[in-house]
Scaffold this motif. Structure first.
Motif, mmCIF file in Angstrom:
data_model
loop_
_atom_site.group_PDB
_atom_site.id
_atom_site.type_symbol
_atom_site.label_atom_id
_atom_site.label_comp_id
_atom_site.label_asym_id
_atom_site.label_seq_id
_atom_site.Cartn_x
_atom_site.Cartn_y
_atom_site.Cartn_z
ATOM 1 N N GLY B 93 0.819 -1.207 0.000
ATOM 2 C CA GLY B 93 0.000 0.000 0.000
ATOM 3 C C GLY B 93 0.852 1.255 0.000
ATOM 4 N N GLY B 94 1.868 1.274 0.852
ATOM 5 C CA GLY B 94 2.740 2.447 0.947
ATOM 6 C C GLY B 94 3.512 2.675 -0.341
ATOM 7 N N LEU B 95 4.053 1.586 -0.889
ATOM 8 C CA LEU B 95 4.848 1.709 -2.114
ATOM 9 C C LEU B 95 3.991 2.173 -3.282
ATOM 10 N N GLU B 96 2.749 1.686 -3.313
ATOM 11 C CA GLU B 96 1.881 2.090 -4.424
ATOM 12 C C GLU B 96 1.586 3.585 -4.387
ATOM 13 N N LYS B 97 1.515 4.129 -3.150
ATOM 14 C CA LYS B 97 1.321 5.579 -3.043
ATOM 15 C C LYS B 97 2.518 6.318 -3.618
ATOM 16 N N VAL B 98 3.727 5.806 -3.294
ATOM 17 C CA VAL B 98 4.943 6.432 -3.832
ATOM 18 C C VAL B 98 4.954 6.308 -5.352
ATOM 19 N N GLU B 99 4.491 5.145 -5.828
ATOM 20 C CA GLU B 99 4.491 4.906 -7.274
ATOM 21 C C GLU B 99 3.595 5.905 -8.011
ATOM 22 N N ILE B 100 2.422 6.162 -7.427
ATOM 23 C CA ILE B 100 1.512 7.126 -8.049
ATOM 24 C C ILE B 100 2.200 8.486 -8.177
ATOM 25 N N LEU B 101 2.980 8.795 -7.136
ATOM 26 C CA LEU B 101 3.674 10.082 -7.084
ATOM 27 C C LEU B 101 4.722 10.208 -8.180
ATOM 28 N N LEU B 102 5.448 9.123 -8.401
ATOM 29 C CA LEU B 102 6.532 9.162 -9.385
ATOM 30 C C LEU B 102 6.064 8.584 -10.716
ATOM 31 N N ASN B 103 4.750 8.536 -10.911
ATOM 32 C CA ASN B 103 4.264 7.927 -12.140
ATOM 33 C C ASN B 103 4.585 8.804 -13.332
ATOM 34 N N GLU B 104 5.456 8.290 -14.190
ATOM 35 C CA GLU B 104 5.916 9.078 -15.330
ATOM 36 C C GLU B 104 5.168 8.694 -16.588
ATOM 37 N N THR B 105 4.255 7.713 -16.476
ATOM 38 C CA THR B 105 3.585 7.272 -17.694
ATOM 39 C C THR B 105 2.685 8.364 -18.243
ATOM 40 N N SER B 106 2.257 9.290 -17.378
ATOM 41 C CA SER B 106 1.343 10.331 -17.814
ATOM 42 C C SER B 106 2.058 11.407 -18.634
ATOM 43 N N GLU B 107 3.392 11.334 -18.722
ATOM 44 C CA GLU B 107 4.184 12.317 -19.443
ATOM 45 C C GLU B 107 4.159 13.684 -18.784
ATOM 46 N N HIS B 108 3.847 13.744 -17.492
ATOM 47 C CA HIS B 108 3.916 15.030 -16.795
ATOM 48 C C HIS B 108 4.719 14.903 -15.525
ATOM 49 N N GLY B 109 5.848 14.249 -15.588
ATOM 50 C CA GLY B 109 6.610 14.041 -14.369
ATOM 51 C C GLY B 109 7.905 14.826 -14.372
ATOM 52 N N LEU B 110 8.784 14.410 -13.483
ATOM 53 C CA LEU B 110 10.065 15.084 -13.343
ATOM 54 C C LEU B 110 10.916 14.908 -14.600
ATOM 55 N N ASN B 111 10.824 13.715 -15.200
ATOM 56 C CA ASN B 111 11.578 13.452 -16.419
ATOM 57 C C ASN B 111 11.235 14.489 -17.492
ATOM 58 N N GLN B 112 9.913 14.705 -17.649
ATOM 59 C CA GLN B 112 9.431 15.671 -18.632
ATOM 60 C C GLN B 112 9.900 17.080 -18.277
ATOM 61 N N ALA B 113 9.807 17.435 -16.981
ATOM 62 C CA ALA B 113 10.212 18.770 -16.551
ATOM 63 C C ALA B 113 11.699 18.994 -16.840
ATOM 64 N N MET B 114 12.510 17.937 -16.617
ATOM 65 C CA MET B 114 13.941 18.071 -16.895
ATOM 66 C C MET B 114 14.186 18.240 -18.390
ATOM 67 N N ASN B 115 13.491 17.418 -19.216
ATOM 68 C CA ASN B 115 13.650 17.546 -20.670
ATOM 69 C C ASN B 115 13.347 18.963 -21.129
ATOM 70 N N GLU B 116 12.238 19.515 -20.608
ATOM 71 C CA GLU B 116 11.831 20.849 -21.056
ATOM 72 C C GLU B 116 12.828 21.909 -20.587
ATOM 73 N N PHE B 117 13.392 21.677 -19.396
ATOM 74 C CA PHE B 117 14.390 22.599 -18.859
ATOM 75 C C PHE B 117 15.609 22.658 -19.788
ATOM 76 N N TRP B 118 16.132 21.490 -20.171
ATOM 77 C CA TRP B 118 17.320 21.481 -21.042
ATOM 78 C C TRP B 118 16.977 22.037 -22.418
ATOM 79 N N ASN B 119 15.784 21.717 -22.913
ATOM 80 C CA ASN B 119 15.389 22.250 -24.219
ATOM 81 C C ASN B 119 15.337 23.772 -24.192
ATOM 82 N N ALA B 120 14.891 24.328 -23.060
ATOM 83 C CA ALA B 120 14.808 25.786 -22.953
ATOM 84 C C ALA B 120 16.207 26.402 -23.015
ATOM 85 N N TRP B 121 17.202 25.685 -22.437
ATOM 86 C CA TRP B 121 18.584 26.185 -22.555
ATOM 87 C C TRP B 121 19.032 26.133 -24.007
ATOM 88 N N ASN B 122 18.638 25.075 -24.739
ATOM 89 C CA ASN B 122 18.957 24.983 -26.166
ATOM 90 C C ASN B 122 18.376 26.162 -26.931
#
Lengths: 297, 462
Positions: B93-122
């Motif tokens: 139960g606890g891990l699943e809560k963490v999983e929802i938090l880091l769920n990157e399948t929605s394409e709106h996670g930290l990975n996406q934020a980092m990609n956009e950050f580097w692209n903005a520097w480009n």
């Protein structure tokens, strides 16, 4: 084994729940068209998916960067090509004048002056808000002249670079120094030519004019050589762009293989789970009804 | 007594015994759906026979006792497995809560934020003097910092929620301990007079099982029917009619330690000795899993901040300023874009030298290249690969907990079915018994009327 009522009911409930859960996850796959819906669905796949997405996002950005670089080089090229044409015209006039035709010198002088200003204006071309030939000083027009046709360079020898791949950057600009001042100072040559054309002493004037023919040829070569440099960068950008498009296609394929559900098999799975669920419902309905009580009454 | 009165006595005993049996049957039927109930049955015995010539004559039946049908070993096994089940259930139960938090399948996670950050520097590289590019970069950087902050505080929230669960369970455990102690006394009082405290024992077994879902304990039963419950480390929770309580104390990281109270005002920290039940699952997620991800997140945020700042402060903004930090903060919880930069995007340093303003983009290039440099884990992996493997790790942990949970619930389910098979009430069986006892009762009544007729015949002879 002694089977009691609670045992029957419990196993009906747990079977129904299990089948419903499987049905739910099959539905999820069909609805989202993805087989990886959360990290635990496929932990390794998830890491790959995120890696592919990063690669795609970066590739899109490199594509954007390259388009921007190509625009810059195309504009540089068309500007330099016009300047080259104009300088050839000037050299033709100079050769003409150096071989003795004296009559039209004031007219020719006026024509060369116009060309001088045209070249100056072209050297001050802007792309967006930036001057193209002023190196890093993109906010400043690189060339200006005084009344005596002495040109001053306000730019520097700075490189404008763009990123075209992982840790690969390419110089895309030609600065005023390289194009107009490196081997010969194009504007000085033109100034000396104008002075020669306007020299009241036509004999000295002719000598002055003749002296500019070789520097004019050098100017043409100078422009040609920076054009060649730009052209090779342009070719490099284009081939990088093509590679990038191929690469993107492959990564997209990989992403799709990892992430996307095979719809046909997902639907078959959904139907299988639906059947299983309905069967368990039907079984439950039959078992739960019957009891000894039905026969005692 | 082998006379007509003897027949009457036998018939009376039979009536009473069959009636007892019907009583017990009705009790069984009534409790068919009662959780933890074990079916009961009447032990019928023949009375002591009387010796006559030519031989002994029986004196009928008596209900010798009422006992529950129960497999004691099974109960202990179920409790042991239930402790494991509780642990995996809570951990999943606890891990699943963490999983929802880091769920990157929605394409709106930290990975996406980092990609956009580097692209903005480009984009800034492409147009180092552009106001639009600068505004977008400052907005994307702000988003990246806020994504870090959000994930961090949500992870913290999960920790706090688990803490609340743990606190709630402690009072639940205390309540159960009190009830078990009270039942100990009642059961001992009843059984001292050689009776079986069937229903009370069922109740106590149910409580012990409930306790097992929450914490791992060892239980033993003494000869007068009282159970002793010890938590790991040998501290008693219940002994005889006395119960001890657990409590919580705030530890150095602001979370609750579980302590055992000796009743004399001293407390002993037992947090580390707990090894089963939901308690363990929650403690595992709270003290190991979540802090691990918080650390990784901190490492990532700090490394990005340091690397970007290092380059950025050596560069020059459009306004000629230099030495400006880009990100401020000390961890993922408080990383943010330098407010001066948010207020004046000209401060963003793209140029490597004051003379190169505004066209020089060398610093912007260097920062944009950080995306692909080995910056994390001792310079062996990139920012995004570091984060991706963190997500992958989490996926593995959830998968492992799920598999263990599924397996464990299958085991407990099996054992429960087995217990149900032994102790559960079957309505069919009870109906058959009811009819059996009813017929026996009717036959015993017939005995009485027969004895009556016999007596009448005898009297009329006189």
């Amino acid at each position: 084994m002694r089977v009691t009522n609670k045992l029957t009911v419990d196993s009906i409930i747990s079977n129904l729940l299990r089948n419903k859960e499987r049905l739910h996850s099959a539905q999820n796959i069909v609805a989202s068209q993805k087989k990886v819906n959360k990290p635990s669905d496929d932990p390794v796949g998830m890491a790959n998916i995120l890696g592919y997405r990063k690669t795609l996002s970066a590739s899109d950005q490199y594509g954007k960067n390259i388009t921007r670089g190509k625009t810059h080089i195309e504009l540089t090229e068309s500007t330099l090509s016009t300047i080259h044409e104009l300088l050839r015209e000037v050299r033709r006039l100079a050769v003409d004048q150096a071989t003795g035709n004296l009559d039209d010198r004031p007219t020719i002088a006026a024509e060369v002056k116009t060309i001088y200003d045209q070249i100056l204006q072209l050297a001050n071309t802007k792309l967006g808000n930036s001057y193209m030939f002023s190196g890093h000083r993109t906010d400043m027009a690189p060339f200006s002249r005084d009344a005596g046709y002495n040109a001053t360079y306000h730019g520097d020898d700075g490189d404008i670079r763009i990123i075209v791949g992982e840790k690969v950057d390419v110089k895309i600009n030609v600065n005023g120094e390289e194009a107009f001042r490196s081997v010969v100072n194009v504007f000085d040559v033109l100034r000396d030519l104008i002075n020669g054309l306007e020299n009241p002493d036509t004999t000295t004037g002719t000598t002055q004019i003749a002296a500019q023919i070789s520097p004019l040829t050098d100017s043409l070569n100078q422009i040609q050589s920076v054009r060649a440099m730009s052209a090779s960068t342009f070719t490099r950008l284009e081939s990088t762009e093509n590679q990038l498009a191929d690469f993107k296609l492959k990564v997209e394929q990989l992403l799709s293989d990892t992430e996307d559900a095979d719809i046909a098999s997902a639907i078959v799975e959904l139907q299988t789970q639906e059947t299983a669920y309905q069967t368990s419902l039907a079984t439950a309905a039959r078992i739960i009804q019957s009891s000894l009580l039905d026969f005692l009454r | 007594m082998a006379d007509i009165y003897g027949i009457l006595n036998v018939a009376k005993g039979a009536l009473l015994a069959q009636q007892r049996a019907i009583n017990v049957t009705s009790h069984n039927i009534a409790n068919v759906n009662t959780p933890g109930y074990s079916r009961q049955r009447v032990n019928m015995e023949t009375n002591i026979p009387m010796s006559f010539t030519p031989g002994q004559i029986g004196t009928g039946v008596q209900a010798a006792g009422i006992e529950r049908v129960y497999d004691r070993f099974l109960g202990l096994q179920i409790n042991a497995e239930t402790q494991n089940l509780g642990k995996w259930e809570a951990q999943k139960g606890g891990l699943e809560k963490v999983e929802i938090l880091l769920n990157e399948t929605s394409e709106h996670g930290l990975n996406q934020a980092m990609n956009e950050f580097w692209n903005a520097w480009n984009d800034l590289v492409n147009n180092p003097a552009g106001q639009t590019e600068r505004m977008i970069l400052s907005a994307k950087s702000d988003t990246l910092a806020k994504t870090f902050n959000n994930i961090y505080s949500s992870l913290k929230q999960i920790q706090t929620d688990l803490d609340t669960n743990i606190k709630g369970s402690v009072s639940e455990i205390n309540r159960i301990a009190d009830q078990i102690a009270a039942l100990n006394q009642q059961i001992a009082n009843i059984e001292i007079s050689r009776q079986n405290a069937n229903d009370l024992r069922d109740k106590r077994d149910l409580l012990l099982n409930e306790l097992s879902t929450m914490i791992d304990t060892t239980t033993s039963e003494d000869s007068d029917g009282k159970v002793t419950v010890l938590v790991n480390g040998g501290r008693p929770l219940v002994q005889n009619e006395t119960s001890w309580h657990l409590s919580t104390e705030t530890n150095s990281s602001g979370l609750q330690n579980i302590v055992w109270l000796d009743g004399a005002g001293n407390s002993v920290n037992i947090t580390d000795t707990i090894s089963g039940g939901r308690m363990k699952g929650w403690l595992e997620v709270r003290d190991v899993v979540v802090p691990g991800y918080l650390n990784s997140l901190d490492d990532l945020a700090n490394e990005i901040r340091l690397r970007v700042n290092n380059l950025h402060s050596s560069g020059f903004g459009l306004d000629g300023s230099t030495g400006n930090t880009f990100f401020i903060g000390t961890s993922a919880s408080d990383i943010s874009v330098n407010p001066n930069i948010l207020a004046a995007v000209d401060l963003i340093a793209a140029a490597g030298a004051a003379a190169g303003i505004p066209g020089d983009n060398s610093i912007a290039i260097a920062i944009a290249n950080l995306q692909n440099e080995f910056t994390m884990s001792g310079n062996t992996t990139t920012f995004s690969d570091f984060y991706n493997s963190m997500v992958s790790d989490l996926g593995n942990a959830v998968q492992e907990a799920s598999i263990n949970y599924d397996h464990q619930s299958e085991v407990v389910n099996h054992l429960n079915n087995y217990r149900e098979s032994v102790s559960g009430v079957s309505i069919e069986e009870e109906m058959v018994n009811l009819i059996r006892f009813q017929h026996a009762y009717e036959a015993a009544a017939k005995l009485i009327s027969t004895a009556d007729e016999l007596l009448e015949t005898l009297i009329s002879m006189v």
